[in-house]
Enzyme design. Structure first.
Site, PDB file in Angstrom:
ATOM      1  N   ASP A   1      23.614 -12.825  18.514  1.00 31.84           N
ATOM      2  CA  ASP A   1      24.339 -11.622  18.096  1.00 31.84           C
ATOM      3  C   ASP A   1      23.633 -10.916  16.939  1.00 31.84           C
ATOM      4  OD1 ASP A   1      26.345  -9.763  18.219  1.00 31.84           O
ATOM      5  OD2 ASP A   1      27.867 -11.007  17.240  1.00 31.84           O
TER       6      ASP A   1
ATOM      7  N   HIS B   1      17.578  -4.686  20.677  1.00 31.51           N
ATOM      8  CA  HIS B   1      17.569  -5.578  21.846  1.00 31.51           C
ATOM      9  C   HIS B   1      16.136  -5.983  22.200  1.00 31.51           C
ATOM     10  CE1 HIS B   1      21.788  -5.071  22.281  1.00 31.51           C
ATOM     11  NE2 HIS B   1      21.748  -3.817  22.697  1.00 31.51           N
TER      12      HIS B   1
ATOM     13  N   LEU C   1      11.825 -27.955  29.367  1.00 31.93           N
ATOM     14  CA  LEU C   1      13.074 -27.376  28.860  1.00 31.93           C
ATOM     15  C   LEU C   1      13.795 -26.556  29.934  1.00 31.93           C
ATOM     16  CD1 LEU C   1      14.868 -26.501  26.329  1.00 31.93           C
ATOM     17  CD2 LEU C   1      13.355 -24.518  26.200  1.00 31.93           C
TER      18      LEU C   1
END
Ligand code: IPE
Ligand code: IPE
Ligand code: MG
Length: 228
Positions: free
Chosen positions: A14, A31, A125
């Site tokens: 956020d 963004h 991962l």
């Protein structure tokens, strides 16, 4: 005794908009910088030996944003998925996506399917992208799947087994950046015993050092699970 490194870390990424506002840039610039932070964080998580990294990229509520921001985000997502797929081959990452396909543009769905397929056999991962994700919707989806199977009574294990990613263990640690301290419809079921770490850092500024801070805090927590 400190806690071992978590198997699964989930992050509510956020603060992109505020990062851009502080610089008098359009929200989309935030963004874009956030996408770079995603890249850094994935690399850092892999280096630390974390096995699962869930990243909250777009919530079911984020459709209420202005259309140009949504379009920009979807466009950025396509580009990020391409870069990710290239990286994934080199670094052995696997991709999972949690959320609904409904409302996602076909271009995004294509990129997702390509990335899922290309990385399915990777053993490094696992990056679980929470995209068009809502935790209440996820639980309702699980219950509806069970009802469709003819179930009359539903157990906790039944629900866990019918969430979007039943093979991903519950996150030991949930991080939220930007100083907000709420879940915003993220992993409501899986978070029952997660530790929370709230960082004031805005997502575009997040990096390996900030991740390490969260892990250090987590290591010192006393996890009781209702015991003494
Ligand atoms: C998080 O940053 C990214 C998404 C929710 C898509 P925000 O866009 O929510 O940034 P703020 O909260 O407005 O600063
Ligand atoms: C949560 O952030 C969703 C993501 C990070 C993708 P929001 O910025 O949408 O959450 P609220 O609206 O502040 O609760
Ligand atoms: Mg926000």
């Amino acid at each position: 005794m400190s806690n071992p490194i978590p198997t699964h870390v989930a992050i509510i990424m956020d603060g992109n908009g505020r990062w851009a506002n502080q610089r008098r840039l359009p929200r989309l610039a935030g963004h874009r910088e956030g996408a770079n932070a995603v890249q850094r964080t994935i690399e850092a998580a892999q280096a630390l030996g974390i096995k699962f990294l869930t990243l909250y990229a777009f919530s079911t509520e984020n459709w209420s944003r202005p259309q140009d921001e949504i379009d920009g985000l979807m466009d950025l997502l396509c580009k990020t998925l391409d870069t990710y797929t290239d990286q994934a081959h080199k670094k052995n990452y696997r991709l999972l996506v949690s959320g609904s396909r409904e409302k996602l543009p076909p271009t995004v769905l294509e990129k997702i399917d390509k990335a899922l397929q290309a990385t399915a056999n990777h053993t490094g991962l696992t990056v679980n992208l929470a995209l068009n994700y809502g935790a209440r919707q996820e639980i309702v989806h699980a219950v509806n799947t069970l009802l469709a199977q003819g179930k009359k009574a539903i157990s906790m294990d039944d629900i866990s087994a019918h969430l979007y990613q039943p093979a991903v263990p519950d996150p030991e640690l949930i991080i939220r950046t930007s100083g907000e301290e709420r879940l915003s419809n993220f992993l409501l079921w899986q978070a029952a015993y997660s530790e929370f770490y709230f960082s004031p850092v805005l997502w575009p500024d997040f990096n390996a050092q900030e991740l390490q801070k969260a892990l250090d805090a987590y290591a010192q927590r006393t996890r009781r699970f209702g015991g003494v």
